[in-house]
Design an enzyme around this catalytic site. Structure first.
Site, PDB file in Angstrom:
ATOM      1  N   ASP A 136       0.822  -1.210   0.000  1.00  9.26           N
ATOM      2  CA  ASP A 136       0.000   0.000   0.000  1.00  9.26           C
ATOM      3  C   ASP A 136       0.857   1.262   0.000  1.00  9.26           C
ATOM      4  O   ASP A 136       1.936   1.303   0.597  1.00  9.26           O
ATOM      5  CB  ASP A 136      -0.905  -0.017   1.239  1.00  9.26           C
ATOM      6  CG  ASP A 136      -1.805   1.202   1.318  1.00  9.26           C
ATOM      7  OD1 ASP A 136      -2.702   1.320   0.469  1.00  9.26           O
ATOM      8  OD2 ASP A 136      -1.587   2.039   2.218  1.00  9.26           O
ATOM      9  N   GLU A 164       1.033  -0.500  -5.153  1.00  9.78           N
ATOM     10  CA  GLU A 164       0.071   0.569  -5.412  1.00  9.78           C
ATOM     11  C   GLU A 164       0.886   1.856  -5.533  1.00  9.78           C
ATOM     12  O   GLU A 164       1.149   2.534  -4.541  1.00  9.78           O
ATOM     13  CB  GLU A 164      -0.959   0.690  -4.291  1.00  9.78           C
ATOM     14  CG  GLU A 164      -2.025   1.722  -4.582  1.00  9.78           C
ATOM     15  CD  GLU A 164      -2.604   2.380  -3.343  1.00  9.78           C
ATOM     16  OE1 GLU A 164      -3.613   3.086  -3.475  1.00  9.78           O
ATOM     17  OE2 GLU A 164      -2.050   2.214  -2.253  1.00  9.78           O
TER      18      GLU A 164
END
Length: 877
Positions: A306, A357
């Protein structure tokens, strides 16, 4: 019971020098036996602490009974006899300023359910049954990867409103994902976190599944069961920041330890979280050890890392920041950490997926370390933003954003991409996916189905957040389970059926998943029809030669018999239409799916398709030609002659020459001879073939008397092309056409009807460029009166651009030589008629400007002027 590593100088030094990839085998709580006595050994890293003790169920939470011993390199440890599996505990840490705080174990493997924060001694056993899966798992570069993103705590709830147990979720989720045809599940919200509203992205237990849904063995059962169904398991993992909760990692030993000391580097203002200090080896190994534990101990198949962009840049979402040692904005320590992370992960757990990401253009994200960051995949955030921005536009304005959908093709091979529609797109008043689409409910569903069709057929792995597979009309709410009742309603069930079919095509068609990162995996055949928002492209498997055609009509307008170029002839089959009744559409039927031999858009053949409003069609040839035989794919089209059109080359060459300059009578006769020969070869064309003609040519065949008005109606360079008008003519009023001057100086379409000959009625399909059609329109008008025939009479011009032949027409009618007005810019070709009625060499047509009108009149030549909307006859000045 697994024996921990000894707390000796050698192993502690490996932690400090970043050589210990499993620090959880050294630190944390480990049930063990020392001197024949069973108990638990506790160890923690707290270099700035002045005192550390362990408190828990085994000592009545008394901080004086079990003080830890200071060890080398800032570590502390103690063995507590009698402590056992399942007991709660915390570390009581006293900092330099004298403050004492009870802390969770950073290496804890199980925790109390929030709001409690105690760690739990855990050493459960689980017998795995996925040996075959583990041996064959792969990052799947040439395999289908269709990911179902699932927030486990809110995917489903019990009847009493509590969370499902991992074992309950295993069967319900496994059956559903198998039914839908996904290949992987990505779970978020499964690592221990104190705040439900963080969705699991503010982690306090980096080594533990959340106790909301069960214990670690329950979670292992979930993974094991999904593997047994052939479904891979991915986890969202957050090494970029952590919460400021006082019981967690923040100020663990009384000061900054896991976080950067300077808030300009160590505090994230957007999320009110702390940023890991990637310059400390102990922190780096803490994070890498967490990743390896999930991949090894829990058999997870990959991690989606993330917020990578926030890690890469020191100035990410901040106005005050500290440059690196070179004065740049890149966080060199974080970059080194990510490279090390991916190297270790791929070494310790071969075949896993590491997904970033990453929302910027940082180079080499999926390039192997040390030259790149070493990830396997990167989320295609640019593709997501461009596509969502396009589909949010009213279809009326999409022509101005046409290439938002084609731009991804400019960089799709630069990285290994995952096309992700994640949870971030359906929260915070962004609306659910179907409700982002403009229009009323039916139009929204039709456009969303078209969006899904494009997403699944575009190169790249797929990810779709839960609820969007059945068109959830409300935003995702982490406090409630999915509105499953919607899936039973026909409108939503249709979208679900479509996603099932798309997954089926994606998994079973190699052309849809084997060449995502290769240029030859996709070929645009129609990328520039912005006026009608129509796209067409091929997906191709270079190894097998299999390919399919995808056609998208992204306006709410039905297009009848729209021409689409294809690289081979023969019969085609329709694999998918998002307008099918099973998916909630109208079920538009297609005509004969046999490719015609006339080329289109650089391809050797073409199909005529009925394009439903806001839809995507997928077709394939019934029999594939080998790559060596195909013409029109890649460079083959440039090197292979089009045998079907050898006879058309002379006339097309002449037409191209006409467009670029004067068109002589000899050239016109050569072109007409070639055209007549071609017509004779296809004289048997029937009514069905007439449906493939351009709308203007089809009207020409309707009745003999319609030929007189053919030139006036025929497209001669207006605002839209013949390709654009195909199928749309019935929906747009007939626009005023611009008459053209004939070889005798007549305006096209003037009086003097002639009945079409049988050869003309059997005229085959002409599918050349718009400039070629323009040339043909004028040439037909020029050829309407041959030598010795009476030239057609002029008619009154209809448009402001219309010109009258004037004295030239009158003199041509009586055989005298017409007066020549002065030459103007870019004259049309006008043939001079001799006194004997024979046509002489072509001369430039008059196109005088207004200031010269008086002089022309003085010379005895009637000068045509522009007609206004209320003025239908030319005047003299």
């Amino acid at each position: 019971m697994t024996s921990p590593l000894p707390l000796d100088h050698e192993h502690l030094q490996k932690l400090v020098t970043a050589d210990l990839v499993r620090p959880d085998h050294l630190l944390g709580a480990h049930p063990t036996t020392e001197g024949g006595v069973e108990g638990v050994r506790f160890a923690v890293w707290a270099p700035s602490a002045t005192h550390v003790s362990v408190v828990g169920d085994f000592n009545g939470w008394n901080g004086f009974d079990n003080a830890l011993n200071r060890l080398d390199f800032g570590c502390w440890g103690v063995f507590v006899p009698g402590a056992r599996h399942g007991q709660r505990y915390k570390y009581r840490v006293t900092g330099q300023a004298g403050q004492t705080v009870d802390k969770m174990d950073p290496y804890g493997t199980f925790f109390e359910t929030r709001p409690a924060t105690g760690s739990i001694v855990w050493d459960g056993a689980y017998e795995w049954n996925d040996g075959e899966w583990m041996q064959g798992r792969s990052a799947g570069f040439d395999r289908p990867v269709s990911i179902y993103e699932c927030h486990a705590p809110s995917w489903g709830k019990r009847d009493d409103g509590w969370f499902l147990n991992y074992r309950e979720l295993a069967h319900r989720l496994g059956d559903y994902v198998t039914y839908m045809g996904y290949t992987h599940v990505e779970l978020l919200g499964v690592m221990e976190h104190p705040f439900d509203g963080s969705w699991g992205y503010q982690v306090t237990g980096y080594y533990a599944p959340t106790s909301r849904m069960g214990n670690p063995e329950d979670f292992k059962y979930l993974v094991d069961h999904l593997h047994g169904l052939g479904i891979g398991v991915l986890l969202d993992w957050v090494p970029g920041h952590f919460p400021t909760d006082p019981a967690g990692l923040a100020s663990f030993d009384g000061g900054p330890l896991f976080e950067y000391a300077d808030p300009r580097k160590g505090f994230h203002h957007d999320w009110n979280t702390l940023i890991f200090d990637y310059g400390r080896n102990e922190v780096v190994m803490f994070l890498i050890g967490s990743a390896v534990k999930w991949l090894q101990d829990f058999h997870v198949d990959g991690l989606r890392v993330d917020a990578v962009a926030s890690m890469l840049y020191l100035d990410f979402s901040r106005t005050e920041w500290i440059p690196n040692i070179h004065g740049g904005r890149e966080n060199l320590e974080a970059i080194a950490f990510l490279k090390r992370l991916n190297e270790v992960a791929h070494h310790m757990a071969p075949g896993v997926m590491m997904i970033a990401e990453e929302s910027t253009s940082f180079p080499g994200v999926t390039t192997p370390a040390p030259f790149g960051l070493g990830f396997d995949y990167k989320w295609a955030m640019g593709w997501m933003n461009d596509n969502l921005g396009y589909f949010k536009e009213d279809p009326l304005w999409r022509a101005h954003h046409h290439h938002a959908l084609t731009f991804f093709n400019a960089y799709r091979t630069s990285e290994n991409f995952v096309l992700a529609i994640s949870h971030d797109e359906v929260v915070h008043l962004k609306k659910s996916m179907v409700m982002k689409m403009p229009g009323e409910w039916y139009a929204q569903r039709a456009q969303y189905r078209a969006f899904l069709g494009l997403m699944w057929s575009t190169p790249g792995k797929k990810l779709l957040f839960m609820g969007q597979e059945f068109g959830q009309s409300t935003e995702w709410n982490h406090d409630k389970e999915l509105p499953w009742y919607m899936a039973d309603q026909p409108d939503h069930r249709g979208i679900m059926n479509l996603v099932r079919r798309l997954n089926d095509l994606y998994v079973n068609r190699p052309d849809w998943h084997t060449a995502d990162t290769r240029e030859e995996g996709m070929l645009w055949t129609s990328a520039d029809d912005a006026e009608h928002s129509v796209y067409a492209y091929l997906r191709r498997d270079p190894a097998s030669g299999a390919w399919s055609l995808i056609v998208a009509n992204l306006t709410p307008i039905y297009r009848d018999l729209y021409p689409i170029g294809v690289p081979q002839g023969g019969d085609y089959r329709l694999l998918l239409s998002t307008d099918d009744g099973d998916y909630g559409g109208f079920g538009t039927q297609q005509p004969d799916l046999t490719a015609r031999e006339e080329g289109w858009n650089g391809q050797t053949h073409h199909l005529r398709l009925n394009l439903p409003p806001s839809s995507v069609l997928v077709l394939e040839p019934v029999a594939w030609m080998s790559p060596a035989e195909l013409v029109g794919i890649g460079d083959a089209a440039q090197d292979t002659p089009n045998v079907q059109h050898q006879e058309a080359l002379p006339v097309q060459s002449a037409e191209r020459e006409w467009v670029g300059g004067a068109f002589t009578e000899a050239q016109a006769r050569t072109a007409q001879t070639a055209r007549t020969a071609r017509i004779a070869q296809t004289a048997q064309t029937g009514d069905a073939e007439a449906r493939l003609l351009q709308p203007e040519e089809a009207r020409d065949l309707a009745a003999p008397e319609s030929a007189a008005r053919k030139a006036a109606r025929e497209w001669v360079g207006g605002s839209s092309s013949p390709e654009a008008n195909a199928g749309a003519g019935s929906m747009v009023p007939n626009a005023a056409t611009t008459p053209e001057l004939s070889a005798e100086g007549r305006l096209s379409g003037e009086s003097g009807e002639s009945t079409p000959t049988p050869e003309h009625q059997a005229d085959p399909v002409e599918l050349e460029s718009t400039r070629t059609l323009t040339a043909r329109a004028s040439r037909k008008a020029a050829g309407s009166a041959g030598p010795g025939e009476e030239a057609p009479q002029t008619r009154k011009p209809r448009a402001s651009r219309a010109k009258k032949a004037g004295a030239e027409a009158e003199s041509a009618a009586d055989g005298s030589e017409p007066a020549r007005p002065k030459r103007t810019r870019k004259p049309k070709a006008v043939a001079e008629a001799g006194a004997d009625g024979a046509t002489a060499e072509a001369k430039p047509a008059p196109k005088p400007r207004k200031p010269r009108a008086k002089k022309a009149a003085a010379d005895g030549a009637e000068t045509p002027v522009q007609a206004t909307p209320d003025q239908h006859t030319p005047t003299e000045e």
